[in-house]
Design a protein around this motif. Structure first.
Motif, PDB file in Angstrom:
ATOM      1  N   ARG A  11     -23.881   4.442  -9.696  1.00  0.00           N
ATOM      2  CA  ARG A  11     -25.020   4.304 -10.422  1.00  0.00           C
ATOM      3  C   ARG A  11     -26.124   3.708  -9.613  1.00  0.00           C
ATOM      4  O   ARG A  11     -25.756   2.341  -8.967  1.00  0.00           O
ATOM      5  N   GLY A  12     -27.240   3.932  -9.390  1.00  0.00           N
ATOM      6  CA  GLY A  12     -28.487   3.241  -8.839  1.00  0.00           C
ATOM      7  C   GLY A  12     -29.377   4.058  -8.146  1.00  0.00           C
ATOM      8  O   GLY A  12     -29.298   5.400  -8.006  1.00  0.00           O
ATOM      9  N   PRO A  13     -30.361   3.721  -7.610  1.00  0.00           N
ATOM     10  CA  PRO A  13     -31.502   4.299  -6.939  1.00  0.00           C
ATOM     11  C   PRO A  13     -31.220   4.600  -5.573  1.00  0.00           C
ATOM     12  O   PRO A  13     -32.000   5.759  -5.156  1.00  0.00           O
ATOM     13  N   PHE A  20     -20.954   0.775  -7.707  1.00  0.00           N
ATOM     14  CA  PHE A  20     -20.037   1.974  -7.815  1.00  0.00           C
ATOM     15  C   PHE A  20     -18.559   1.368  -8.201  1.00  0.00           C
ATOM     16  O   PHE A  20     -18.235   0.137  -8.073  1.00  0.00           O
ATOM     17  N   LEU A  21     -17.861   2.343  -8.831  1.00  0.00           N
ATOM     18  CA  LEU A  21     -16.457   2.017  -8.969  1.00  0.00           C
ATOM     19  C   LEU A  21     -15.640   2.685  -8.098  1.00  0.00           C
ATOM     20  O   LEU A  21     -16.015   3.726  -7.490  1.00  0.00           O
ATOM     21  N   ALA A  22     -14.662   1.799  -7.674  1.00  0.00           N
ATOM     22  CA  ALA A  22     -13.738   2.515  -6.790  1.00  0.00           C
ATOM     23  C   ALA A  22     -12.247   2.082  -6.968  1.00  0.00           C
ATOM     24  O   ALA A  22     -11.850   1.160  -7.732  1.00  0.00           O
ATOM     25  N   ASP A  23     -11.234   2.831  -6.210  1.00  0.00           N
ATOM     26  CA  ASP A  23      -9.731   2.551  -6.435  1.00  0.00           C
ATOM     27  C   ASP A  23      -9.126   2.125  -5.461  1.00  0.00           C
ATOM     28  O   ASP A  23      -9.584   2.680  -4.293  1.00  0.00           O
ATOM     29  N   ARG A  24      -8.140   1.121  -5.456  1.00  0.00           N
ATOM     30  CA  ARG A  24      -6.991   0.964  -4.488  1.00  0.00           C
ATOM     31  C   ARG A  24      -5.751   0.932  -4.911  1.00  0.00           C
ATOM     32  O   ARG A  24      -5.672   0.454  -5.865  1.00  0.00           O
ATOM     33  N   LEU A  60     -19.098   3.271 -15.951  1.00  0.00           N
ATOM     34  CA  LEU A  60     -19.992   2.335 -15.267  1.00  0.00           C
ATOM     35  C   LEU A  60     -21.597   2.923 -15.938  1.00  0.00           C
ATOM     36  O   LEU A  60     -21.802   4.045 -15.488  1.00  0.00           O
ATOM     37  N   TRP A  61     -22.331   1.967 -16.324  1.00  0.00           N
ATOM     38  CA  TRP A  61     -23.641   2.229 -16.418  1.00  0.00           C
ATOM     39  C   TRP A  61     -24.576   1.007 -16.147  1.00  0.00           C
ATOM     40  O   TRP A  61     -24.123  -0.269 -16.572  1.00  0.00           O
ATOM     41  N   CYS A  62     -25.675   1.071 -15.658  1.00  0.00           N
ATOM     42  CA  CYS A  62     -26.695   0.029 -15.109  1.00  0.00           C
ATOM     43  C   CYS A  62     -28.007   0.214 -16.018  1.00  0.00           C
ATOM     44  O   CYS A  62     -28.544   1.337 -15.911  1.00  0.00           O
ATOM     45  N   SER A  63     -28.401  -0.787 -16.673  1.00  0.00           N
ATOM     46  CA  SER A  63     -29.493  -0.951 -17.571  1.00  0.00           C
ATOM     47  C   SER A  63     -30.803  -0.898 -16.558  1.00  0.00           C
ATOM     48  O   SER A  63     -30.943  -1.527 -15.628  1.00  0.00           O
ATOM     49  N   ARG A 264     -33.957   8.347  -5.506  1.00  0.00           N
ATOM     50  CA  ARG A 264     -33.154   9.512  -4.678  1.00  0.00           C
ATOM     51  C   ARG A 264     -32.062  10.008  -5.439  1.00  0.00           C
ATOM     52  O   ARG A 264     -31.565   9.534  -6.642  1.00  0.00           O
ATOM     53  N   LEU A 265     -31.561  11.235  -5.048  1.00  0.00           N
ATOM     54  CA  LEU A 265     -30.489  11.663  -5.594  1.00  0.00           C
ATOM     55  C   LEU A 265     -29.118  11.036  -4.944  1.00  0.00           C
ATOM     56  O   LEU A 265     -29.184  10.819  -3.920  1.00  0.00           O
ATOM     57  N   VAL A 266     -28.430  10.410  -5.812  1.00  0.00           N
ATOM     58  CA  VAL A 266     -27.169   9.665  -5.455  1.00  0.00           C
ATOM     59  C   VAL A 266     -25.926  10.206  -5.835  1.00  0.00           C
ATOM     60  O   VAL A 266     -26.033  10.599  -7.085  1.00  0.00           O
TER      61      VAL A 266
END
Length: 301
Positions: A11-13, A20-24, A60-63, A264-266
């Protein structure tokens, strides 16, 4: 055995300014008790680890004000992690426990945020609304997967068994969707232009109703409008574009799982983040940057 890594949601411009969310995980196959979920911020192109834990961070959400909301739907607790801090070097988190396994989170602003998932105290699907001060239970229209809208009185939810429902500010109204397939993505461009995607393809709609536009070549998981293009995350089919009554390959090399289109398209794929101003030329941020960020941090399982 080498550890496994993957990007999941973004999520972001831009890829230079996003979360971002990521896994390990242990590399043998993702198992919740032997895997970590990470929340990472990219600021001025540099990655900062904001939060990590064993247990599934699902959404995930960014206000608009910069608040970060992360839903948790696994482990011994469910709820939403909230950070209103602006400095990525000093993460500030509050955990808001809720009686549900939160499977997603989305909002209009910091005074209207929704989270949803199976209730742990009842045998039913649940939904809660954050008003800036507290979480309040509200009716849930079904087994919700994704939510999107334009205001607190124009919100749509989609989910299992072809669910499409509209929130009018006080209650949900289920509307016909002409499919029983799971619907995984929703984008509301205006009250007269909306798009839904799922296992069966893409539908177009408005506040007056929905119709099927095109069947997909495989599973599609997200949809967004960027400039005048309707873009679809095709996972194995790459990034797709809706043209009339067909889907065309826009960038087959990007098996997209998550998209944002505020500037931008992200997009996120398991192996890289990418962004574009025109949907044709992409900047890319490889998974190796996340691997390097976490290389010297001991695993938590």
């Amino acid at each position: 055995m080498p550890l496994g890594y993957a990007f999941r949601k973004v999520r972001g411009p831009s890829i230079e300014d996003c979360h971002f969310l990521a896994d390990r995980w242990d590399g043998k196959g993702w198992v919740e008790d032997e895997a970590e979920s990470w929340v990472v911020q990219v600021s001025a192109g540099r990655m900062y680890a904001l939060k990590s834990q064993v247990g599934w961070l699902t959404g995930l959400w960014c206000s608009p004000s910069g608040g970060v909301y992360v839903s948790q739907g696994g482990g011994a607790r469910g709820g939403v992690h909230v950070s209103l801090g602006k400095d990525p070097t000093v993460p500030q988190w509050e955990f808001h426990p809720l009686p549900l396994l939160a499977m997603g989170v989305w909002g209009v602003d910091d005074h209207f945020v929704l989270t949803w998932g199976p209730r742990v105290d009842k045998r039913e699907d649940g939904m809660f609304r954050w008003d800036g001060t507290a979480w309040h239970p509200i009716p849930c229209p079904g087994e919700v997967i994704c939510v999107h809208g334009l205001s607190s009185t124009l919100v749509y939810a989609v989910g299992r068994k072809g669910l499409i429902a509209r929130w009018d500010g006080s209650q949900w109204h289920t509307v016909p969707s002409y499919t029983r397939a799971p619907l995984t993505g929703i984008h509301v461009a205006s009250q007269d232009e909306m798009y839904v995607c799922g296992g069966n393809g893409v539908m177009e709609g408005s506040i007056y109703g929905w119709s099927e536009v095109v069947e997909s070549p495989g599973m599609v998981v997200d949809v967004t409008k960027y400039h005048d293009d309707i873009l679809v995350a095709g996972e194995g089919s790459g990034l797709l574009r809706l043209k009339g009554n067909r889907l065309e390959h826009l960038e087959p090399s990007l098996p997209v799982t998550s998209m944002d289109s505020r500037e931008r398209l992200v997009v996120a794929t398991p192996e890289e983040l990418a962004d574009s101003l025109d949907g044709k030329v992409f900047r890319r941020k490889p998974l190796s940057e996340f691997v390097d960020l976490t290389r010297d941090i001991p695993t938590m399982w």
